[in-house]
Design a protein around this motif. Structure first.
Motif, PDB file in Angstrom:
ATOM      1  N   ARG A   1       0.725  -1.131   0.036  1.00  0.00           N
ATOM      2  CA  ARG A   1       0.052  -0.087  -0.093  1.00  0.00           C
ATOM      3  C   ARG A   1       0.842   1.293   0.098  1.00  0.00           C
ATOM      4  NH1 ARG A   1      -2.808  -0.961   4.330  1.00  0.00           N
ATOM      5  NH2 ARG A   1      -1.691   0.080   5.804  1.00  0.00           N
ATOM      6  N   VAL A   2       1.864   1.226   0.575  1.00  0.00           N
ATOM      7  CA  VAL A   2       2.714   2.512   0.664  1.00  0.00           C
ATOM      8  C   VAL A   2       3.531   2.476  -0.469  1.00  0.00           C
ATOM      9  CG1 VAL A   2       4.773   3.490   1.857  1.00  0.00           C
ATOM     10  CG2 VAL A   2       3.049   2.314   3.532  1.00  0.00           C
ATOM     11  N   LEU A   3       3.984   1.379  -1.120  1.00  0.00           N
ATOM     12  CA  LEU A   3       4.627   1.686  -2.443  1.00  0.00           C
ATOM     13  C   LEU A   3       3.673   2.117  -3.615  1.00  0.00           C
ATOM     14  CD1 LEU A   3       7.137   0.917  -4.096  1.00  0.00           C
ATOM     15  CD2 LEU A   3       6.173  -1.149  -4.438  1.00  0.00           C
ATOM     16  N   MET A   4       2.341   1.713  -3.456  1.00  0.00           N
ATOM     17  CA  MET A   4       1.478   1.665  -4.500  1.00  0.00           C
ATOM     18  C   MET A   4       0.626   2.662  -4.543  1.00  0.00           C
ATOM     19  SD  MET A   4       2.219  -0.673  -6.908  1.00  0.00           S
ATOM     20  CE  MET A   4       1.110  -0.409  -8.103  1.00  0.00           C
ATOM     21  N   MET A   5      -0.023   3.178  -3.414  1.00  0.00           N
ATOM     22  CA  MET A   5      -0.963   4.221  -3.390  1.00  0.00           C
ATOM     23  C   MET A   5      -0.520   5.601  -4.052  1.00  0.00           C
ATOM     24  SD  MET A   5      -3.927   2.717  -2.545  1.00  0.00           S
ATOM     25  CE  MET A   5      -4.662   3.972  -1.956  1.00  0.00           C
ATOM     26  N   PRO A   6       0.579   6.037  -3.749  1.00  0.00           N
ATOM     27  CA  PRO A   6       0.960   7.211  -4.159  1.00  0.00           C
ATOM     28  C   PRO A   6       1.146   7.336  -5.639  1.00  0.00           C
ATOM     29  CG  PRO A   6       2.310   6.974  -2.168  1.00  0.00           C
ATOM     30  CD  PRO A   6       1.440   5.527  -2.363  1.00  0.00           C
ATOM     31  N   MET A   7       1.477   6.257  -6.213  1.00  0.00           N
ATOM     32  CA  MET A   7       1.735   5.990  -7.615  1.00  0.00           C
ATOM     33  C   MET A   7       0.412   6.050  -8.344  1.00  0.00           C
ATOM     34  SD  MET A   7       4.829   3.303  -7.528  1.00  0.00           S
ATOM     35  CE  MET A   7       4.540   3.045  -9.564  1.00  0.00           C
TER      36      MET A   7
ATOM     37  N   TYR B   1      -4.210   8.957 -11.336  1.00  0.00           N
ATOM     38  CA  TYR B   1      -5.579   9.111 -11.363  1.00  0.00           C
ATOM     39  C   TYR B   1      -5.711  10.716 -11.649  1.00  0.00           C
ATOM     40  CZ  TYR B   1     -10.488   9.490 -10.115  1.00  0.00           C
ATOM     41  OH  TYR B   1     -11.695   9.758 -10.251  1.00  0.00           O
ATOM     42  N   ALA B   2      -4.597  11.347 -11.228  1.00  0.00           N
ATOM     43  CA  ALA B   2      -4.840  12.780 -11.195  1.00  0.00           C
ATOM     44  C   ALA B   2      -4.424  13.339 -12.818  1.00  0.00           C
ATOM     45  CB  ALA B   2      -3.699  13.689 -10.567  1.00  0.00           C
ATOM     46  N   ILE B   3      -4.110  12.392 -13.763  1.00  0.00           N
ATOM     47  CA  ILE B   3      -3.774  12.709 -15.107  1.00  0.00           C
ATOM     48  C   ILE B   3      -5.043  12.706 -15.881  1.00  0.00           C
ATOM     49  CG2 ILE B   3      -2.479  12.146 -17.246  1.00  0.00           C
ATOM     50  CD1 ILE B   3      -0.214  10.905 -15.284  1.00  0.00           C
ATOM     51  N   PRO B   4      -5.429  13.530 -16.705  1.00  0.00           N
ATOM     52  CA  PRO B   4      -6.584  13.459 -17.698  1.00  0.00           C
ATOM     53  C   PRO B   4      -6.342  12.169 -18.659  1.00  0.00           C
ATOM     54  CG  PRO B   4      -5.535  15.328 -18.236  1.00  0.00           C
ATOM     55  CD  PRO B   4      -4.797  14.799 -17.045  1.00  0.00           C
ATOM     56  N   LEU B   5      -6.891  11.095 -18.444  1.00  0.00           N
ATOM     57  CA  LEU B   5      -6.616  10.024 -19.228  1.00  0.00           C
ATOM     58  C   LEU B   5      -7.108  10.101 -20.547  1.00  0.00           C
ATOM     59  CD1 LEU B   5      -7.178   7.005 -16.704  1.00  0.00           C
ATOM     60  CD2 LEU B   5      -4.994   8.146 -17.129  1.00  0.00           C
TER      61      LEU B   5
ATOM     62  N   ILE C   1      -9.331   1.495 -17.908  1.00  0.00           N
ATOM     63  CA  ILE C   1      -8.406   1.896 -17.168  1.00  0.00           C
ATOM     64  C   ILE C   1      -8.964   3.090 -16.482  1.00  0.00           C
ATOM     65  CG2 ILE C   1      -6.308   3.438 -17.311  1.00  0.00           C
ATOM     66  CD1 ILE C   1      -5.164   1.406 -19.264  1.00  0.00           C
ATOM     67  N   TYR C   2     -10.072   3.883 -17.334  1.00  0.00           N
ATOM     68  CA  TYR C   2     -10.607   5.038 -16.764  1.00  0.00           C
ATOM     69  C   TYR C   2     -11.426   4.634 -15.531  1.00  0.00           C
ATOM     70  CZ  TYR C   2     -12.590   9.603 -17.610  1.00  0.00           C
ATOM     71  OH  TYR C   2     -12.774  10.922 -17.644  1.00  0.00           O
ATOM     72  N   GLY C   3     -12.014   3.520 -15.422  1.00  0.00           N
ATOM     73  CA  GLY C   3     -12.981   3.217 -14.440  1.00  0.00           C
ATOM     74  C   GLY C   3     -12.040   2.350 -13.313  1.00  0.00           C
TER      75      GLY C   3
END
Length: 266
Positions: free
Chosen positions: A85-91, A96-100, A124-126
Protein backbone atom coordinates in the motif's frame (compact mmCIF):
# COMPACT_ATOMS: atom_id res chain seq x y z
CA UNK A 1 -43.91 16.14 1.68
CA UNK A 2 -41.52 13.19 1.61
CA UNK A 3 -38.18 13.29 -0.16
CA UNK A 4 -39.33 10.61 -2.60
CA UNK A 5 -42.40 12.61 -3.59
CA UNK A 6 -40.27 15.72 -4.02
CA UNK A 7 -37.86 13.86 -6.29
CA UNK A 8 -40.75 12.65 -8.43
CA UNK A 9 -42.12 16.19 -8.70
CA UNK A 10 -38.70 17.48 -9.78
CA UNK A 11 -38.43 14.80 -12.49
CA UNK A 12 -41.96 15.49 -13.76
CA UNK A 13 -41.27 19.25 -13.79
CA UNK A 14 -38.09 18.76 -15.82
CA UNK A 15 -39.95 16.57 -18.32
CA UNK A 16 -42.71 19.18 -18.71
CA UNK A 17 -40.18 21.99 -19.13
CA UNK A 18 -38.25 19.94 -21.69
CA UNK A 19 -41.41 19.58 -23.76
CA UNK A 20 -42.89 23.05 -23.34
CA UNK A 21 -39.88 25.41 -23.56
CA UNK A 22 -38.97 24.46 -27.17
CA UNK A 23 -42.65 24.30 -28.14
CA UNK A 24 -43.23 27.85 -26.88
CA UNK A 25 -40.14 29.11 -28.66
CA UNK A 26 -38.35 30.06 -25.46
CA UNK A 27 -35.42 27.80 -26.43
CA UNK A 28 -34.45 27.20 -30.07
CA UNK A 29 -35.05 23.63 -31.27
CA UNK A 30 -31.44 23.50 -32.43
CA UNK A 31 -30.24 23.88 -28.86
CA UNK A 32 -32.91 21.77 -27.16
CA UNK A 33 -35.47 19.82 -29.19
CA UNK A 34 -38.73 18.96 -27.50
CA UNK A 35 -39.00 15.63 -25.73
CA UNK A 36 -41.66 14.39 -28.12
CA UNK A 37 -39.53 15.13 -31.20
CA UNK A 38 -36.54 13.46 -29.51
CA UNK A 39 -38.54 10.33 -28.78
CA UNK A 40 -39.98 10.35 -32.30
CA UNK A 41 -36.50 10.56 -33.81
CA UNK A 42 -35.34 7.61 -31.71
CA UNK A 43 -38.46 5.59 -32.54
CA UNK A 44 -38.24 6.22 -36.28
CA UNK A 45 -34.65 4.96 -36.32
CA UNK A 46 -35.08 2.33 -33.61
CA UNK A 47 -33.17 -0.28 -35.62
CA UNK A 48 -30.11 1.93 -35.94
CA UNK A 49 -30.20 2.94 -32.28
CA UNK A 50 -30.79 -0.66 -31.20
CA UNK A 51 -27.72 -1.89 -33.06
CA UNK A 52 -25.61 0.96 -31.67
CA UNK A 53 -26.90 0.25 -28.15
CA UNK A 54 -25.87 -3.42 -28.41
CA UNK A 55 -22.35 -2.39 -29.42
CA UNK A 56 -22.08 0.08 -26.54
CA UNK A 57 -23.54 -2.37 -24.01
CA UNK A 58 -21.03 -5.03 -25.04
CA UNK A 59 -18.13 -2.62 -24.61
CA UNK A 60 -19.51 -1.37 -21.28
CA UNK A 61 -20.08 -4.90 -19.94
CA UNK A 62 -16.54 -6.09 -20.74
CA UNK A 63 -15.06 -2.86 -19.40
CA UNK A 64 -17.09 -3.18 -16.18
CA UNK A 65 -15.71 -6.65 -15.53
CA UNK A 66 -12.14 -5.52 -16.11
CA UNK A 67 -12.39 -2.15 -14.35
CA UNK A 68 -14.66 -2.86 -11.39
CA UNK A 69 -13.78 -6.50 -10.83
CA UNK A 70 -10.07 -5.88 -11.24
CA UNK A 71 -10.23 -2.63 -9.26
CA UNK A 72 -11.96 -4.25 -6.28
CA UNK A 73 -9.56 -7.21 -6.29
CA UNK A 74 -6.41 -5.11 -6.66
CA UNK A 75 -7.66 -2.55 -4.15
CA UNK A 76 -8.36 -5.28 -1.60
CA UNK A 77 -4.88 -6.76 -2.06
CA UNK A 78 -3.08 -3.42 -1.96
CA UNK A 79 -5.12 -2.16 0.98
CA UNK A 80 -4.53 -5.29 3.06
CA UNK A 81 -0.75 -5.36 2.60
CA UNK A 82 0.86 -2.33 4.31
CA UNK A 83 4.15 -2.41 2.42
CA UNK A 84 2.46 -2.76 -0.94
CA UNK A 85 0.00 0.00 0.00
CA UNK A 86 2.80 2.42 0.87
CA UNK A 87 4.50 1.61 -2.43
CA UNK A 88 1.52 1.67 -4.78
CA UNK A 89 -1.02 4.18 -3.45
CA UNK A 90 1.01 7.36 -4.18
CA UNK A 91 1.72 6.14 -7.71
CA UNK A 92 -1.91 5.23 -8.43
CA UNK A 93 -3.17 8.53 -6.94
CA UNK A 94 -0.76 10.50 -9.13
CA UNK A 95 -1.81 8.54 -12.20
CA UNK A 96 -5.49 9.18 -11.42
CA UNK A 97 -4.81 12.93 -11.43
CA UNK A 98 -3.75 12.74 -15.10
CA UNK A 99 -6.60 13.38 -17.61
CA UNK A 100 -6.57 9.95 -19.21
CA UNK A 101 -8.45 11.13 -22.30
CA UNK A 102 -5.13 12.47 -23.63
CA UNK A 103 -3.93 8.85 -23.79
CA UNK A 104 -6.77 7.69 -26.05
CA UNK A 105 -4.78 8.23 -29.30
CA UNK A 106 -2.21 5.82 -27.88
CA UNK A 107 -4.90 3.17 -27.41
CA UNK A 108 -6.00 3.72 -31.01
CA UNK A 109 -2.45 3.07 -32.20
CA UNK A 110 -2.17 -0.06 -30.08
CA UNK A 111 -5.65 -1.57 -30.58
CA UNK A 112 -7.12 0.16 -33.67
CA UNK A 113 -10.50 1.88 -33.92
CA UNK A 114 -12.58 -1.18 -33.03
CA UNK A 115 -14.08 -2.19 -29.72
CA UNK A 116 -10.72 -3.22 -28.28
CA UNK A 117 -9.45 0.35 -27.91
CA UNK A 118 -12.73 1.50 -26.31
CA UNK A 119 -12.68 -1.38 -23.83
CA UNK A 120 -9.04 -0.78 -22.92
CA UNK A 121 -9.56 2.95 -22.42
CA UNK A 122 -12.79 2.62 -20.43
CA UNK A 123 -11.33 -0.17 -18.28
CA UNK A 124 -8.39 1.95 -17.16
CA UNK A 125 -10.68 4.98 -16.78
CA UNK A 126 -12.88 3.12 -14.30
CA UNK A 127 -10.19 0.91 -12.74
CA UNK A 128 -8.31 3.64 -10.90
CA UNK A 129 -11.17 5.14 -8.79
CA UNK A 130 -12.49 1.65 -7.99
CA UNK A 131 -9.08 0.52 -6.79
CA UNK A 132 -8.47 3.70 -4.78
CA UNK A 133 -11.90 3.53 -3.14
CA UNK A 134 -11.51 -0.13 -2.24
CA UNK A 135 -7.99 0.33 -0.86
CA UNK A 136 -9.17 3.29 1.23
CA UNK A 137 -12.06 1.23 2.58
CA UNK A 138 -9.75 -1.61 3.59
CA UNK A 139 -7.86 0.76 5.89
CA UNK A 140 -11.05 1.42 7.90
CA UNK A 141 -11.48 -2.24 8.88
CA UNK A 142 -11.22 -3.09 12.57
CA UNK A 143 -7.80 -4.77 13.04
CA UNK A 144 -9.40 -7.21 15.48
CA UNK A 145 -11.29 -8.81 12.60
CA UNK A 146 -8.10 -9.46 10.64
CA UNK A 147 -6.34 -10.68 13.76
CA UNK A 148 -9.15 -13.12 14.50
CA UNK A 149 -9.11 -14.39 10.91
CA UNK A 150 -5.34 -14.94 10.96
CA UNK A 151 -5.52 -16.66 14.35
CA UNK A 152 -8.02 -19.14 12.89
CA UNK A 153 -5.63 -19.95 10.05
CA UNK A 154 -7.43 -18.10 7.23
CA UNK A 155 -5.38 -17.72 4.07
CA UNK A 156 -5.07 -14.40 2.22
CA UNK A 157 -7.77 -15.30 -0.36
CA UNK A 158 -10.09 -16.37 2.46
CA UNK A 159 -9.45 -13.14 4.36
CA UNK A 160 -10.13 -11.11 1.22
CA UNK A 161 -13.43 -12.83 0.41
CA UNK A 162 -14.80 -13.50 3.90
CA UNK A 163 -13.47 -10.61 5.98
CA UNK A 164 -11.85 -7.73 4.11
CA UNK A 165 -14.32 -7.07 1.26
CA UNK A 166 -17.49 -7.61 3.40
CA UNK A 167 -16.15 -5.33 6.13
CA UNK A 168 -15.30 -2.61 3.59
CA UNK A 169 -18.45 -3.06 1.52
CA UNK A 170 -19.81 0.53 1.86
CA UNK A 171 -16.59 2.08 0.56
CA UNK A 172 -16.22 -0.67 -2.06
CA UNK A 173 -19.69 0.07 -3.41
CA UNK A 174 -18.94 3.80 -3.49
CA UNK A 175 -15.86 3.06 -5.58
CA UNK A 176 -17.91 0.70 -7.74
CA UNK A 177 -20.51 3.40 -8.39
CA UNK A 178 -17.88 5.96 -9.42
CA UNK A 179 -15.83 3.49 -11.43
CA UNK A 180 -18.86 2.08 -13.24
CA UNK A 181 -20.13 5.54 -14.15
CA UNK A 182 -16.69 6.43 -15.51
CA UNK A 183 -16.67 3.23 -17.56
CA UNK A 184 -19.89 4.33 -19.29
CA UNK A 185 -18.46 7.81 -19.83
CA UNK A 186 -15.20 6.36 -21.14
CA UNK A 187 -16.93 4.10 -23.67
CA UNK A 188 -19.27 6.82 -24.99
CA UNK A 189 -16.53 9.48 -25.17
CA UNK A 190 -14.16 7.12 -26.99
CA UNK A 191 -16.92 6.26 -29.45
CA UNK A 192 -17.47 9.95 -30.08
CA UNK A 193 -13.78 10.57 -30.75
CA UNK A 194 -12.90 7.78 -33.18
CA UNK A 195 -15.36 5.01 -33.95
CA UNK A 196 -17.67 3.56 -36.55
CA UNK A 197 -20.33 2.09 -34.22
CA UNK A 198 -22.01 2.66 -30.90
CA UNK A 199 -24.16 5.32 -29.26
CA UNK A 200 -21.28 7.78 -29.05
CA UNK A 201 -20.69 7.40 -32.79
CA UNK A 202 -24.35 8.20 -33.53
CA UNK A 203 -24.27 11.24 -31.26
CA UNK A 204 -21.13 12.53 -32.97
CA UNK A 205 -22.48 11.83 -36.47
CA UNK A 206 -25.81 13.57 -35.95
CA UNK A 207 -24.07 16.44 -34.19
CA UNK A 208 -22.04 17.19 -37.31
CA UNK A 209 -25.23 17.60 -39.38
CA UNK A 210 -26.98 19.61 -36.60
CA UNK A 211 -29.73 17.01 -36.13
CA UNK A 212 -30.54 17.81 -32.51
CA UNK A 213 -33.46 15.34 -32.01
CA UNK A 214 -31.25 12.40 -32.99
CA UNK A 215 -28.41 13.72 -30.82
CA UNK A 216 -30.64 13.93 -27.76
CA UNK A 217 -32.12 10.51 -28.52
CA UNK A 218 -28.61 9.12 -28.10
CA UNK A 219 -28.13 11.16 -24.94
CA UNK A 220 -31.33 9.66 -23.52
CA UNK A 221 -29.97 6.15 -24.12
CA UNK A 222 -26.75 7.03 -22.30
CA UNK A 223 -28.82 8.46 -19.43
CA UNK A 224 -30.88 5.27 -19.36
CA UNK A 225 -27.72 3.16 -19.06
CA UNK A 226 -26.49 5.20 -16.09
CA UNK A 227 -29.88 5.00 -14.35
CA UNK A 228 -30.01 1.22 -14.79
CA UNK A 229 -26.46 0.86 -13.51
CA UNK A 230 -27.21 3.00 -10.45
CA UNK A 231 -30.29 0.88 -9.72
CA UNK A 232 -28.13 -2.25 -10.03
CA UNK A 233 -25.63 -0.88 -7.49
CA UNK A 234 -28.47 -0.03 -5.11
CA UNK A 235 -29.73 -3.61 -5.45
CA UNK A 236 -26.26 -4.89 -4.56
CA UNK A 237 -26.24 -2.58 -1.52
CA UNK A 238 -29.51 -4.09 -0.29
CA UNK A 239 -28.23 -7.62 -0.82
CA UNK A 240 -24.90 -6.83 0.86
CA UNK A 241 -26.51 -5.27 3.93
CA UNK A 242 -26.51 -8.70 5.57
CA UNK A 243 -22.70 -8.71 5.25
CA UNK A 244 -22.51 -5.37 7.05
CA UNK A 245 -24.81 -6.71 9.78
CA UNK A 246 -22.69 -9.80 10.10
CA UNK A 247 -19.54 -7.70 10.30
CA UNK A 248 -20.96 -5.57 13.10
CA UNK A 249 -22.04 -8.72 14.94
CA UNK A 250 -18.56 -10.13 14.51
CA UNK A 251 -17.03 -6.96 15.92
CA UNK A 252 -19.30 -7.13 18.96
CA UNK A 253 -18.49 -10.81 19.47
CA UNK A 254 -14.77 -10.12 19.16
CA UNK A 255 -15.12 -7.35 21.74
CA UNK A 256 -16.95 -9.67 24.14
CA UNK A 257 -14.32 -12.37 23.68
CA UNK A 258 -11.53 -9.86 24.21
CA UNK A 259 -13.21 -8.48 27.34
CA UNK A 260 -13.68 -11.97 28.68
CA UNK A 261 -10.05 -12.84 28.01
CA UNK A 262 -8.70 -9.93 30.06
CA UNK A 263 -9.73 -11.25 33.50
CA UNK A 264 -8.53 -14.72 32.56
CA UNK A 265 -5.11 -13.39 31.58
CA UNK A 266 -4.99 -11.42 34.79
Amino acid sequence: MSARTLRHLIVVSLIVLWEMLPRLGLIPELFLPSLSSTLAAGWNDAGEYGHALMVTLYEVAVSMVLACGGGILCGAIVGSLPRLRVLMMPMVSSLYAIPLVILYPVFNVWFGIGSESKIAFASIYGFLPTMLGTAAGIQTIDPQLLLAARSMGATLPQRLIRVIIPAAIPTVLSGLRIGGALVIVGVVVSEMLISSAGIGFLISRYRTILDSPHVFAGVLLVLLMTVVFNAFVRWIERKASIWQTGTRAGQQAAGVMQAGAIPTAA
